[in-house]
Design an enzyme around this catalytic site. Sequence first.
Site, short mmCIF file in Angstrom:
data_model
loop_
_atom_site.label_atom_id
_atom_site.label_comp_id
_atom_site.label_asym_id
_atom_site.label_seq_id
_atom_site.Cartn_x
_atom_site.Cartn_y
_atom_site.Cartn_z
N LYS A 188 0.89 -1.18 0.00
CA LYS A 188 0.00 0.00 0.00
C LYS A 188 0.93 1.22 0.00
O LYS A 188 1.42 1.65 1.05
CB LYS A 188 -0.88 -0.02 1.26
N GLU A 263 8.79 1.65 11.60
CA GLU A 263 9.85 2.63 11.35
C GLU A 263 9.19 3.99 11.34
O GLU A 263 8.46 4.32 10.39
CB GLU A 263 10.52 2.36 10.00
N CYS A 297 13.67 10.96 7.36
CA CYS A 297 13.44 10.56 8.76
C CYS A 297 14.68 10.77 9.60
O CYS A 297 14.58 11.11 10.77
CB CYS A 297 12.98 9.12 8.81
N GLU A 395 8.48 16.80 14.99
CA GLU A 395 9.09 16.57 13.67
C GLU A 395 8.42 17.49 12.65
O GLU A 395 7.21 17.44 12.46
CB GLU A 395 8.87 15.10 13.26
P1 NAD Z 1 2.08 8.73 7.18
O1 NAD Z 1 2.11 8.05 8.50
O2 NAD Z 1 1.15 9.86 7.00
O3 NAD Z 1 1.72 7.70 6.01
C1 NAD Z 1 2.51 6.56 5.78
C2 NAD Z 1 1.65 5.50 5.13
O4 NAD Z 1 0.66 5.07 6.05
C3 NAD Z 1 0.90 5.98 3.89
O5 NAD Z 1 0.91 4.96 2.92
C4 NAD Z 1 -0.50 6.21 4.41
O6 NAD Z 1 -1.51 6.11 3.44
C5 NAD Z 1 -0.62 5.09 5.43
N1 NAD Z 1 -1.63 5.29 6.47
C6 NAD Z 1 -2.08 6.45 7.00
N2 NAD Z 1 -3.02 6.21 7.94
C7 NAD Z 1 -3.17 4.86 8.01
C8 NAD Z 1 -3.99 3.99 8.79
N3 NAD Z 1 -4.85 4.46 9.70
N4 NAD Z 1 -3.88 2.66 8.60
C9 NAD Z 1 -2.99 2.17 7.70
N5 NAD Z 1 -2.22 2.93 6.93
C10 NAD Z 1 -2.28 4.28 7.09
O7 NAD Z 1 3.58 9.16 6.87
P2 NAD Z 1 4.12 10.02 5.64
O8 NAD Z 1 3.70 11.44 5.87
O9 NAD Z 1 3.77 9.32 4.38
O10 NAD Z 1 5.71 9.88 5.83
C11 NAD Z 1 6.49 10.73 6.60
C12 NAD Z 1 6.80 10.09 7.95
O11 NAD Z 1 7.50 8.87 7.76
C13 NAD Z 1 7.72 10.94 8.80
O12 NAD Z 1 7.26 10.91 10.13
C14 NAD Z 1 9.06 10.23 8.69
O13 NAD Z 1 9.96 10.45 9.75
C15 NAD Z 1 8.63 8.80 8.62
N6 NAD Z 1 9.69 7.96 8.04
C16 NAD Z 1 10.36 7.09 8.86
C17 NAD Z 1 11.40 6.31 8.35
C18 NAD Z 1 12.15 5.35 9.23
O14 NAD Z 1 12.82 4.47 8.70
N7 NAD Z 1 12.07 5.46 10.54
C19 NAD Z 1 11.73 6.39 6.99
C20 NAD Z 1 11.01 7.29 6.19
C21 NAD Z 1 9.98 8.05 6.72
#
Ligand code: NAD
Length: 502
Positions: A188, A263, A297, A395
């Site tokens: 997804k 993550e 991240c 963040e």
């Molecule tokens: P997000 O949490 O908004 O979305 C991530 C994914 O989760 C998307 O595909 C989204 O559609 C899905 N999602 C959202 N709500 C959901 C739910 N209720 N159930 C299931 N899936 C759901 O994050 P983002 O804005 O896409 O990405 C940025 C974030 O990701 C930042 O916080 C960043 O630090 C983090 N990040 C972490 C790492 C790591 O390795 N620790 C790496 C990259 C990004």
Amino acid sequence: MHVAASEKQKALANVHNVQLYIDGRFVNAESNQEFDNINPFTNEKINSVASGGKEDIHKAALAAKRAFKGEWGNMKQKERLAFIYKIADLIDEHVEELAPLESYDTGLPLSITKKMVSRASQNFRFYAEMVSSRMVGDAYQVDDEFLNYTIHKPVGVAGLITPWNAPFMLETWKIAPALATGNTVILKPAEWSPLTANKLAEIIDKSGLPDGVFNVVHGFGETAGASLVAHEDVELISFTGETTTGSEIMKNGADALKRFSMELGGKSPIIVFDDADLTRALDACTWGIFSFNGERCTANSRLYIHEDVADRFIAALKERVDNIRVGDPLDERTQVGPLIHKEHFENVNSYLEIAKEEGCEVYQGRVPEEYKRGNYVPPTILLNADNSMRVVQEEIFGPVLAVMTFRDEEEVIELANDVRYGLAGYVWTKDIQRGHRVSQAVNAGMLWLNSQNVRDLRTPFGGSKHSGIGREGGYYAFEFYTEMQVVHVALGDHNIPQFGKK
Ligand code: NAD
């Protein structure tokens, strides 16, 4: 010949609509609903994307389960790994196409997406090699009577939920170990970055992978994502994204006792002591927060600079900020491009307002007038920040660096650890003992000493505290995507207690 960035934008403008990829076929969503995919450089519509929901996830889960129990699950390892190598080769063949597509979709500069995309094929080869040697684990000979050994088996249907920053790399980082170890997959992807995930589906389709082994369901988190987490046939969820989303997902998967890898977000410190190589520390600090448009991240979004060198360091930092090349993400020379989406852009800008209200001096680079249509936030440093501020605790996920000073080691360790996150950290000093001491004292899953975010595929990746649960990469991902079983073998007729015998 050098192709002007605007020409490259035009060349990509006819990219076709995106469908779901389920059971080896490209299909519309059952509901026939679609959403618009927007170019962050112009804020114009790129194309329409099929918006998957509960029914599509259910179709994908049935297909993935069937493949797991059937052809894929019964396939010889050597044959399975041949597919993994083939996917890697096909990705390499498409690098020239994938990197601009990713930049077009996300606003990440081409220099970054080229590196990220070429790492994707390495993910597949790395796990194919690991699987060839690791499916059998340890063996224990017990008192000459027993042989116990462990094997690693695939878990089943893996649900992979990914974010929009570095999407292709992060998706393949999960897909490669999941498939190489014998699972089937439902991906997804993030709704703001569907293009390279769709290209990957085309590539995997071309590889001839059996139907149902790999599926992509585009859509929103609350619909497609939540349905994937809740589906009873999905055995595990590997999630990368925001901390609050991770916690929501864990709640939703708790009843079904799903296996989770999390993550999550970060607010990582960079600590620069007065004896550090200040030029290299400046290079690292600037690159670490402003590359990837700050949407990374592990970005070092909190600078702690020793007070004796602070004036000099901050002056040099401002000069860098003035000179960072902000531009079209498809221009090879661009160092900072537009943020992924208007909504995210507004969120980052709202933090700049908060910074002012909290008493920071906001110092910014420049965005050329011609780029004002896009979601550009200039490289920004927040001076006079302190740990009590929201802009230091939360963040922001943009090109925004909070700058603070410190007096001694004890103080800076306390400041560095005074956030809920614990993803990464960076320490700069020439004192080797202090370097190790401070590195170990900072609560972060990954700590770079006199270094900046260099990564090896074998090393674990992940964070502590609110930055995540578990580790990805290397052997750690291999363990997550497999079920370990111990086989206890009797080497002779050992004594068995005789119950109920006359
Ligand atoms: P997000 O949490 O908004 O979305 C991530 C994914 O989760 C998307 O595909 C989204 O559609 C899905 N999602 C959202 N709500 C959901 C739910 N209720 N159930 C299931 N899936 C759901 O994050 P983002 O804005 O896409 O990405 C940025 C974030 O990701 C930042 O916080 C960043 O630090 C983090 N990040 C972490 C790492 C790591 O390795 N620790 C790496 C990259 C990004």
